[in-house]
Design a protein around this motif. Structure first.
Motif, short mmCIF file in Angstrom:
data_model
loop_
_atom_site.label_atom_id
_atom_site.label_comp_id
_atom_site.label_asym_id
_atom_site.label_seq_id
_atom_site.Cartn_x
_atom_site.Cartn_y
_atom_site.Cartn_z
N SER A 11 0.84 -1.20 0.00
CA SER A 11 0.00 0.00 0.00
C SER A 11 0.88 1.25 0.00
O SER A 11 2.09 1.18 0.23
CB SER A 11 -0.90 0.01 1.24
OG SER A 11 -0.10 0.16 2.41
N ARG A 58 0.81 3.50 2.22
CA ARG A 58 1.32 3.63 3.60
C ARG A 58 2.61 2.82 3.79
O ARG A 58 3.59 3.31 4.33
CB ARG A 58 0.25 3.17 4.58
CG ARG A 58 0.65 3.33 6.05
CD ARG A 58 -0.42 2.75 6.97
NE ARG A 58 -1.67 3.46 6.83
CZ ARG A 58 -1.97 4.59 7.46
NH1 ARG A 58 -1.09 5.14 8.28
NH2 ARG A 58 -3.15 5.16 7.28
N LYS A 59 2.59 1.57 3.31
CA LYS A 59 3.77 0.71 3.50
C LYS A 59 4.95 1.14 2.63
O LYS A 59 6.10 1.00 3.03
CB LYS A 59 3.39 -0.74 3.23
CG LYS A 59 2.50 -1.34 4.31
CD LYS A 59 2.20 -2.81 4.05
CE LYS A 59 1.37 -3.40 5.20
NZ LYS A 59 1.03 -4.82 4.96
N ASN A 92 4.14 6.13 12.12
CA ASN A 92 2.79 6.63 11.83
C ASN A 92 2.73 8.15 11.87
O ASN A 92 2.05 8.77 11.04
CB ASN A 92 1.78 6.04 12.83
CG ASN A 92 1.53 4.57 12.57
OD1 ASN A 92 1.64 4.10 11.45
ND2 ASN A 92 1.20 3.83 13.63
N TYR A 112 -5.33 8.30 0.13
CA TYR A 112 -4.83 7.23 -0.74
C TYR A 112 -3.90 6.26 -0.01
O TYR A 112 -3.32 5.38 -0.64
CB TYR A 112 -4.08 7.84 -1.93
CG TYR A 112 -4.90 8.82 -2.72
CD1 TYR A 112 -5.80 8.39 -3.69
CD2 TYR A 112 -4.81 10.18 -2.48
CE1 TYR A 112 -6.58 9.28 -4.42
CE2 TYR A 112 -5.59 11.09 -3.19
CZ TYR A 112 -6.47 10.63 -4.15
OH TYR A 112 -7.24 11.53 -4.86
N LEU A 113 -3.77 6.40 1.30
CA LEU A 113 -2.77 5.62 2.04
C LEU A 113 -3.00 4.11 1.96
O LEU A 113 -2.04 3.34 2.06
CB LEU A 113 -2.74 6.07 3.51
CG LEU A 113 -2.06 7.42 3.77
CD1 LEU A 113 -2.23 7.83 5.23
CD2 LEU A 113 -0.58 7.38 3.40
N ASP A 114 -4.23 3.70 1.78
CA ASP A 114 -4.51 2.26 1.75
C ASP A 114 -4.61 1.69 0.33
O ASP A 114 -4.92 0.51 0.15
CB ASP A 114 -5.80 1.96 2.52
CG ASP A 114 -5.66 2.29 4.00
OD1 ASP A 114 -4.57 2.02 4.56
OD2 ASP A 114 -6.61 2.84 4.59
N ARG A 115 -4.33 2.53 -0.67
CA ARG A 115 -4.36 2.05 -2.06
C ARG A 115 -3.01 1.49 -2.45
O ARG A 115 -1.97 1.80 -1.85
CB ARG A 115 -4.75 3.18 -3.01
CG ARG A 115 -6.17 3.69 -2.79
CD ARG A 115 -6.58 4.60 -3.93
NE ARG A 115 -7.87 5.22 -3.68
CZ ARG A 115 -8.47 6.03 -4.54
NH1 ARG A 115 -7.90 6.30 -5.71
NH2 ARG A 115 -9.63 6.57 -4.24
N LYS A 116 -3.00 0.70 -3.53
CA LYS A 116 -1.76 0.18 -4.11
C LYS A 116 -1.31 1.14 -5.22
O LYS A 116 -2.13 1.86 -5.81
CB LYS A 116 -1.98 -1.21 -4.71
CG LYS A 116 -2.47 -2.25 -3.70
CD LYS A 116 -1.34 -2.70 -2.81
CE LYS A 116 -1.83 -3.74 -1.78
NZ LYS A 116 -2.29 -4.99 -2.40
#
Length: 334
Positions: free
Chosen positions: A91, A93-94, A111, A126-130
């Protein structure tokens, strides 16, 4: 702090010298742009600062400390490349968190930095998108976010907008400039696009064949180019150069006049020519005029509503205070 100083830095690949010994100071908090044609050595110079290339000779200092032989990871710099180099299975985030995880930073601090970077880059939603679910501009912002969370002494950008279309380039140009103001951190940016250089830089470094031709603010380079190369490279459309009898009148080998410093008339003027192509862009019209001795064609920047069409006879008058004079050595004459 993010002051970078190069002292007699040289780079050779085998027997080929690509960067002759040069000196350059990049002050803390400056936005410095390396600009020049393809193959001029600007990316190599950036990679020397980053530690991705070894110097052949000379000294690189970061905040007063010798970093010439310091590994890239320990220089306190963050580099953003032309390719986004994102992990497609992770993601946003990652991806942003990756350098912090490698540094074994606490989850709490990770975080905190991720949220701050996402807010600065408009990536919170958009943090949880790929990466595959993002536009090119958004992916580039993720790559910048990954650099921001490292809190580097300086950011190094290697043609980061080259893969974007024209509209996205303009938008990202503004976003990176705004980011510089927010972070107040040194940024060194490589591009071959002089419009990017003019619109983003505090200071421009113009390179040709590894040699620094001139260093200065965008307007300094535009108004007082040191030589023919800088005069022809900075400015869009580029400066008109005139040789022959007209230059001799001014005591020069070559005279230069920018397209916007030429007045056009249908009745009278210093030079007479014939309209070739007229590029109507709305606010401006770029007229390419043939038949001017020593400069064929000559480009004139006129108002958007000018009535000029192929084959028209026009008269041109240069604004005398805006004429640049160059000697036989190519250097600007005072």
């Amino acid at each position: 702090m993010g002051r970078i100083q190069l002292k007699q830095v040289q780079k050779k690949f085998g027997d080929t010298e690509v960067i002759p010994p040069l000196d350059l100071a990049i002050e803390d908090g400056e936005f410095v742009v390396f600009v020049g044609p393809s193959g001029c050595g600007k990316s190599t110079l950036l990679r020397l600062i980053a530690g991705l290339e070894d110097t052949t000779s000379g000294l690189i200092e970061i905040d007063g400390a010798d970093a010439t032989d310091t590994p890239p990871a320990k220089r306190g710099l963050a580099m953003v490349f032309q390719s986004y180099a994102l992990y497609p299975h992770m993601s946003v985030r990652k991806n942003i968190a990756f350098p912090m995880r490698m540094a074994k930073m606490s989850k709490e601090e990770q975080n905190k930095r991720i949220e701050a970077a996402a807010k600065a880059l408009n990536l919170t939603d958009y943090l949880d998108r790929k990466p595959g679910q993002l536009s090119g501009g958004q992916r580039q912002r993720v790559a910048i976010g990954r650099a921001i969370v490292r809190e580097p002494a300086a950011f190094l950008f290697d043609e980061p907008l080259s893969n974007l279309d024209a509209a996205l380039r303009v938008g990202m140009r503004m976003e990176i400039s705004e980011l510089h103001k927010k972070l107040d951190t040194t940024m060194v940016y490589v591009t071959h696009d002089q419009v990017e250089a003019m619109t983003m830089a505090d200071k421009i470094v113009v390179l040709q064949a590894g040699v620094i031709e001139q260093v200065g603010s965008p307007l300094e380079l535009y108004r007082n180019p040191r030589n023919l190369f800088v005069a022809g490279f900075i400015g869009s459309p580029k400066m008109n150069f005139i040789q022959g009898a007209e230059a001799v009148k001014h005591g020069a080998q070559t005279i230069g006049i920018r397209p916007e410093h030429i007045d056009v008339s249908t009745s009278d003027g210093a030079w007479q020519g014939t309209v070739g192509v007229a590029e109507h862009l709305g606010s401006d019209t770029f007229i390419h005029i043939h038949g001017i001795d020593g400069c064929d064609p000559m480009t004139v920047r006129a108002p958007g509503d000018v009535a000029a069409k192929h084959g028209d006879t026009v008269f041109l008058t240069p604004q005398t205070t805006q004429i640049h004079k160059f000697g036989a050595d190519g250097l600007r004459m005072t």
